[in-house]
Design a protein around this motif. Structure first.
Motif, PDB file in Angstrom:
ATOM      1  N   THR B  71       0.846  -1.184   0.000  1.00 10.29           N
ATOM      2  CA  THR B  71       0.000   0.000   0.000  1.00 10.29           C
ATOM      3  C   THR B  71       0.878   1.229   0.000  1.00 10.29           C
ATOM      4  OG1 THR B  71      -0.029   0.186   2.390  1.00 10.29           O
ATOM      5  CG2 THR B  71      -1.709  -1.227   1.399  1.00 10.29           C
ATOM      6  N   LEU B  72       0.252   2.343  -0.182  1.00 12.32           N
ATOM      7  CA  LEU B  72       0.999   3.586  -0.221  1.00 12.32           C
ATOM      8  C   LEU B  72       1.781   3.811   1.061  1.00 12.32           C
ATOM      9  CD1 LEU B  72       1.683   6.075  -1.735  1.00 12.32           C
ATOM     10  CD2 LEU B  72      -0.407   7.129  -0.938  1.00 12.32           C
ATOM     11  N   ASN B  73       1.184   3.455   2.177  1.00  8.22           N
ATOM     12  CA  ASN B  73       1.869   3.670   3.444  1.00  8.22           C
ATOM     13  C   ASN B  73       3.127   2.829   3.574  1.00  8.22           C
ATOM     14  OD1 ASN B  73       1.006   5.711   5.125  1.00  8.22           O
ATOM     15  ND2 ASN B  73      -0.909   4.636   5.558  1.00  8.22           N
ATOM     16  N   ASP B  74       3.126   1.620   2.972  1.00 13.59           N
ATOM     17  CA  ASP B  74       4.334   0.806   2.986  1.00 13.59           C
ATOM     18  C   ASP B  74       5.454   1.521   2.257  1.00 13.59           C
ATOM     19  OD1 ASP B  74       3.245  -1.390   4.347  1.00 13.59           O
ATOM     20  OD2 ASP B  74       2.229  -2.015   2.513  1.00 13.59           O
ATOM     21  N   GLU B  91      -5.006   2.946  -4.463  1.00 13.81           N
ATOM     22  CA  GLU B  91      -6.467   2.876  -4.491  1.00 13.81           C
ATOM     23  C   GLU B  91      -7.108   4.110  -3.870  1.00 13.81           C
ATOM     24  OE1 GLU B  91      -8.317   0.712  -5.966  1.00 13.81           O
ATOM     25  OE2 GLU B  91      -6.662  -0.585  -6.596  1.00 13.81           O
ATOM     26  N   SER B  92      -6.530   4.535  -2.757  1.00 15.92           N
ATOM     27  CA  SER B  92      -7.194   5.613  -2.031  1.00 15.92           C
ATOM     28  C   SER B  92      -6.946   6.970  -2.681  1.00 15.92           C
ATOM     29  CB  SER B  92      -6.693   5.642  -0.596  1.00 15.92           C
ATOM     30  OG  SER B  92      -5.321   5.937  -0.583  1.00 15.92           O
ATOM     31  N   GLN B  93      -6.130   6.998  -3.718  1.00 15.96           N
ATOM     32  CA  GLN B  93      -5.806   8.268  -4.355  1.00 15.96           C
ATOM     33  C   GLN B  93      -6.170   8.229  -5.826  1.00 15.96           C
ATOM     34  OE1 GLN B  93      -4.508  11.101  -3.160  1.00 15.96           O
ATOM     35  NE2 GLN B  93      -3.997  10.535  -1.064  1.00 15.96           N
ATOM     36  N   LEU B 245       1.512  11.205  -2.580  1.00 12.41           N
ATOM     37  CA  LEU B 245       2.337  10.731  -1.470  1.00 12.41           C
ATOM     38  C   LEU B 245       2.311  11.743  -0.340  1.00 12.41           C
ATOM     39  CD1 LEU B 245       5.503   9.526  -3.418  1.00 12.41           C
ATOM     40  CD2 LEU B 245       3.925   8.063  -2.178  1.00 12.41           C
ATOM     41  N   GLU B 246       2.434  13.022  -0.718  1.00 11.36           N
ATOM     42  CA  GLU B 246       2.455  14.070   0.296  1.00 11.36           C
ATOM     43  C   GLU B 246       1.150  14.073   1.093  1.00 11.36           C
ATOM     44  OE1 GLU B 246       4.117  18.314  -0.230  1.00 11.36           O
ATOM     45  OE2 GLU B 246       1.970  18.545  -0.571  1.00 11.36           O
ATOM     46  N   THR B 259      -9.401  12.829  10.053  1.00 11.63           N
ATOM     47  CA  THR B 259      -9.483  13.272   8.659  1.00 11.63           C
ATOM     48  C   THR B 259      -8.128  13.784   8.195  1.00 11.63           C
ATOM     49  OG1 THR B 259     -10.705  14.691   7.132  1.00 11.63           O
ATOM     50  CG2 THR B 259     -10.160  15.640   9.254  1.00 11.63           C
ATOM     51  N   ARG B 260      -7.916  13.715   6.898  1.00  9.68           N
ATOM     52  CA  ARG B 260      -6.692  14.263   6.308  1.00  9.68           C
ATOM     53  C   ARG B 260      -6.947  15.679   5.822  1.00  9.68           C
ATOM     54  NH1 ARG B 260      -2.904  10.756   5.847  1.00  9.68           N
ATOM     55  NH2 ARG B 260      -3.439   8.552   5.949  1.00  9.68           N
ATOM     56  N   ASP B 261      -5.888  16.471   5.772  1.00  6.31           N
ATOM     57  CA  ASP B 261      -6.023  17.838   5.255  1.00  6.31           C
ATOM     58  C   ASP B 261      -6.487  17.793   3.800  1.00  6.31           C
ATOM     59  OD1 ASP B 261      -4.998  18.384   7.676  1.00  6.31           O
ATOM     60  OD2 ASP B 261      -3.091  19.216   6.978  1.00  6.31           O
ATOM     61  N   VAL B 262      -5.902  16.849   3.070  1.00  6.14           N
ATOM     62  CA  VAL B 262      -6.319  16.638   1.682  1.00  6.14           C
ATOM     63  C   VAL B 262      -6.684  15.166   1.579  1.00  6.14           C
ATOM     64  CG1 VAL B 262      -5.605  16.665  -0.734  1.00  6.14           C
ATOM     65  CG2 VAL B 262      -4.771  18.455   0.831  1.00  6.14           C
ATOM     66  N   ASP B 263      -7.916  14.881   1.206  1.00  5.07           N
ATOM     67  CA  ASP B 263      -8.364  13.495   1.202  1.00  5.07           C
ATOM     68  C   ASP B 263      -7.912  12.746  -0.037  1.00  5.07           C
ATOM     69  OD1 ASP B 263     -10.220  13.306   3.646  1.00  5.07           O
ATOM     70  OD2 ASP B 263     -10.866  15.151   2.654  1.00  5.07           O
TER      71      ASP B 263
END
Lengths: 319, 524
Positions: B71-74, B91-93, B245-246, B259-263
């Protein structure tokens, strides 16, 4: 045409590369034993004169001398490139003055340009880097070229033009790069004909012709438009790793079949149209792979590097 | 797939490519053998043999191995490779994620989009009529609202806040020994964290325009419309895949509001994917000549003279010259490259009091890393920082013949892409036969011709260079009607917002990623 004059059993492992210093009487060899050895032509014969201090942590895959004879570059599987300069005025006392890091994985090849101002390096990380080397200054990265999709096996600058570089790759292609002085190096053409890894390519001494050798067992001569003008299939029985020009009419090749072959080139309308085998030395390294060939016109000596750990020297007499 | 097809045809040397092998360690609970049976190992099989089952699963000694999922976090937590969102499926982006939120019927979130000015320039360049950026934004807003967005902003005001904040940061440094490297480029930040952790102390902690926009939308604008941060789903449209990524960084997640600043981040090339049917941005939309609600609440279309990558350096230069008017500006470019230029401010005594630099593209970053390493005496021994040969090293310094060579760098605007953000990996590319709205394009008639006298490689390069020039021109084309706010009004508004936003909404931090060793990364 080729007669063996010397055999140096100086390395403890495969010898990967040999190179003659164009300006002096030196020959260098590099090996899987992490060592670089120097040999000199003294009193009419070749003698081993030095081993360079060990700088690389893994196999030293390739060597290149600058045309002006001032630098030796080493490419290692430790992902770094070493630049060596002569210490004082002792001709065989060379020391590592810079280690260039940046490649992500094994470095496979190094080459200097004609003016001895640029160094190119290639790597399994699929990239070609160009570094500016000026004496007394720290090398600077001039370009990072990500133009291959696989391992880049070999790089070589044009013998006369500082603005032309060729790279050969596991992706079966050869890229020709040009320098745009106002911008960056860029791919000006891609030579596609080989059906497997291109292990090496070299420009003729005149710079008019490029010859490449491949895993597909063929030798291809290209014109400057990237058109194959001569294709010799099954030139060797196994992968061809190395090619060297002896003069405008003769090349030598070597590879996994252990045979050292000498070819005469046939020209028509200024392009190479055929290759004729004039001599082949079977089991030049006892049947082991031939990894690298180098030639110096000064003493007319051809050097070969083999998996048997030896460096062989041959006297070359043209017809 | 969502990633624009035009991407592959460019010949730009964007450095961000995947590493040779992903070294993500697979953590698995070796539960007793599953119902599937592994193939019978040969009697002399080594103990660690991994075999492949009939359905393609992997077995190690009759234990079914878990499929590794990345995943992106990895990727963010791993130092195994220099990766980019361009090659990792996120997927989430993706536009599908946005569509999911757009079409949700039960308690639909307030949908907000924020569009980068480089994206507007890129889209405008792809249109035959090239509307002004202001009109284009209004047309895009109209279209986006049609598919369910509630508010659509640009990110020039958040950039303004970022520029104001970085001045505060720069001013707080010790003048005699300061170095600030910009952090708006996520590709550069990713590279530093993974390969050159030694540079982190010099990286600006001011948030990028994207992330400040995130703060503005979630913690200021949401209040303005009587919502909580988690009621809002915020999408940014960026010229860059690495902005994904940011936005995914843990630093930009609020535990309090979950929540994220930018979803979600979409690129210039992906925005078209939101629409089921192609939209035509060349036709007028209602009220495209008047200020929208968004433009009244947050200033729009603020130009920052300097570079099309945020004008960070110009901003600092202006500040210093405002403080000391008689400073003389000298520029140097060692190899005459627009992507590597030094800006020197020299006082009456011919002393260099400030050395700034613009450093775009991977190769120039390599040289920057070497230079900073030498000036600051830091080195990681990894990457291209270069090291002197362990022994016998001769001291080498770069001598360009300039009397101010010895002055150390004070401020560097760093971008990973050659030509900066205008040429971001997520931008539209020349040579695609249809534009994002599905219209056939004839590049020849628009001066973006493929030169017939060149071979294909040269042609692509030639048209790409021309294309970037075209997008850059459009970026700087003044938007005629947007001068509704004066600089002082913008500054007043900025002051108001900066006072309203807590420091944590303006600053962030960076983390060196330690190299993990795993069996797969063993070198032999």
């Amino acid at each position: 045409m080729l007669s063996e004059i010397k055999r140096f059993k100086s390395h403890q492992d495969k010898v990967w590369s040999v190179a003659f210093n164009p300006a002096t009487n030196l020959l260098a060899s590099s090996s899987g034993d992490h060592q670089v050895h120097l040999y000199a032509y003294l009193n009419e014969s070749w003698t081993q004169v030095a081993s360079l201090p060990q700088e690389h942590k893994r196999t030293v895959r390739a060597l290149a001398w600058s045309p002006n004879g001032s630098y030796l570059a080493t490419a290692s599987f430790d992902a770094s490139v070493g630049i060596w300069e002569k210490e004082d005025h002792v001709h065989d006392n060379w020391s590592c003055t810079s280690v260039l890091e940046g490649h992500e994985s094994e470095c496979k090849s190094v080459a200097f340009n004609n003016s001895s101002t640029l160094l190119a390096s290639s790597s399994r990380d699929k990239s070609v880097w160009i570094w500016e080397v000026t004496s007394g200054n720290e090398p600077e990265c001039v370009s990072v070229l990500m133009e291959h999709t696989q391992d880049v096996k070999h790089v070589t600058f044009h013998p006369h033009s500082d603005e032309l570089l060729a790279s050969a790759s596991y992706d079966d292609t050869i890229n020709i790069y040009k320098d745009d002085p106002s911008d960056d190096w860029y791919v000006s053409s891609r030579f596609k004909k080989h059906s497997s890894t291109v292990w090496a390519c070299e420009w003729s001494p005149s710079g008019h012709h490029l010859v490449s050798v491949s895993d597909d067992l063929s030798i291809i001569a290209w014109n400057d438009a990237g058109v194959p003008t001569a294709i010799l299939n099954n030139a060797h029985k196994r992968s061809i790793y190395t090619i060297v020009w002896l003069d405008e009419n003769y090349i030598a090749t070597g590879g996994a079949d252990g045979t050292l072959s000498l070819w005469k080139l046939g020209y028509s309308d200024g392009v190479i149209t055929k290759l004729v085998l004039v001599e082949s030395i079977d089991k030049a390294h006892g049947g082991a792979d031939i990894n690298s060939l180098a030639y110096t016109p000064k003493t007319k000596t051809l050097a070969s590097a083999g998996d048997d750990g030896s460096v062989n020297l041959y006297d070359y007499k043209s017809e | 797939m969502g990633f624009s097809g035009g991407l592959q045809i460019t010949d730009l040397n964007d450095f961000i490519t995947p590493g040779q092998e992903c070294i993500k360690p697979v953590k698995e609970s070796n539960q007793p053998a599953q119902t599937e049976t592994a193939p019978e190992p040969a009697p002399d099989a080594p103990t660690t043999q991994i075999s492949i089952g009939e359905n393609g699963e992997y077995f190690e000694q009759n234990q079914k191995l878990e499929k590794a999922e990345i995943t992106l976090n990895d990727c963010l937590a791993c130092s195994g490779c220099i990766t980019s969102a361009e090659t990792v499926l996120i997927e989430s982006q993706s536009h599908k994620e946005v569509q999911k939120y757009l079409s949700s019927t039960s308690d639909k979130k307030t949908m907000i989009a924020s569009i980068a000015p480089q994206t507007l320039a890129s889209i405008s360049a792809s249109l035959g009529s090239t509307p002004s950026n202001e009109i284009l934004l209004r047309r895009l807003r109209h279209q986006l609202k049609d598919i369910g967005f509630d508010y659509v902003f640009d990110t020039t005001f958040s950039r303004h806040l970022s520029l104001v904040e970085i001045v505060n940061e720069f001013n707080s440094l010790d003048q005699s020994n300061r170095l600030l490297l910009t952090s708006a480029c996520p590709g550069w930040i990713c590279y530093v964290e993974k390969t050159h952790g030694e540079l982190i102390p010099f990286i600006s902690t001011t948030k990028s325009p994207q992330q400040i926009m995130g703060s503005l939308v979630k913690y200021w604008f949401s209040q303005h419309i009587n919502k909580t941060p988690s009621d809002v789903y915020h999408v940014t449209i960026m010229p860059c895949y690495d902005k994904k990524l940011e936005a995914s960084r843990q630093d930009f997640y609020s535990d309090l509001y979950q929540t994220r600043d930018v979803d979600c981040v979409l690129t210039s090339g992906e925005i078209g994917l939101l629409f089921d049917t192609p939209v035509n941005l060349e036709v007028n939309v209602p009220n495209e000549n008047s200020l929208s609600f968004e433009e009244q609440v947050i200033p729009h279309h603020i130009q920052h003279p300097g570079t099309s990558s945020g004008s960070y350096l110009e901003n600092i230069l202006n500040l210093l010259r405002l403080q000391t008017p008689n400073l003389r500006l000298e520029t140097h470019s060692p190899r005459n490259l627009a992507d590597s230029v030094e800006y020197l401010l020299i006082n009456d005594e011919n002393e260099c009091v400030f050395k700034g630099a613009k450093c775009y593209g991977f190769k120039n970053i390599q040289n920057l890393v070497r230079k900073v390493g030498k000036e600051r005496g830091v080195s990681s021994g990894r990457g291209a920082a270069g090291r002197m040969a362990a022994s016998r090293g001769r001291v080498r310094t770069r001598n360009t013949g300039n009397p101010h060579d010895s002055k150390t760098l004070d401020f560097v605007e760093v971008m990973a892409c050659p030509s900066g953000c205008i040429n971001g990996g997520g931008q539209l590319k020349p040579g695609i036969s249809t534009d994002k709205e599905g219209n056939e394009r004839d590049w020849d008639s628009e001066g973006v011709a493929v030169n017939p006298s060149k071979n294909i490689e040269e042609s692509v390069r030639w048209s790409t260079k021309n294309w970037i020039g075209r997008v850059e021109d459009i970026y700087w084309r003044a938007s005629e009607d947007s001068k509704t706010l004066t600089v002082s009004q913008v500054d007043a508004k900025a002051g108001e917002m900066l006072a309203a936003l807590a420091k944590e909404h303006l600053r962030t931090e960076y983390h060196a990623v330690e190299s993990e060793t795993s069996g797969l990364a063993v070198q032999w």
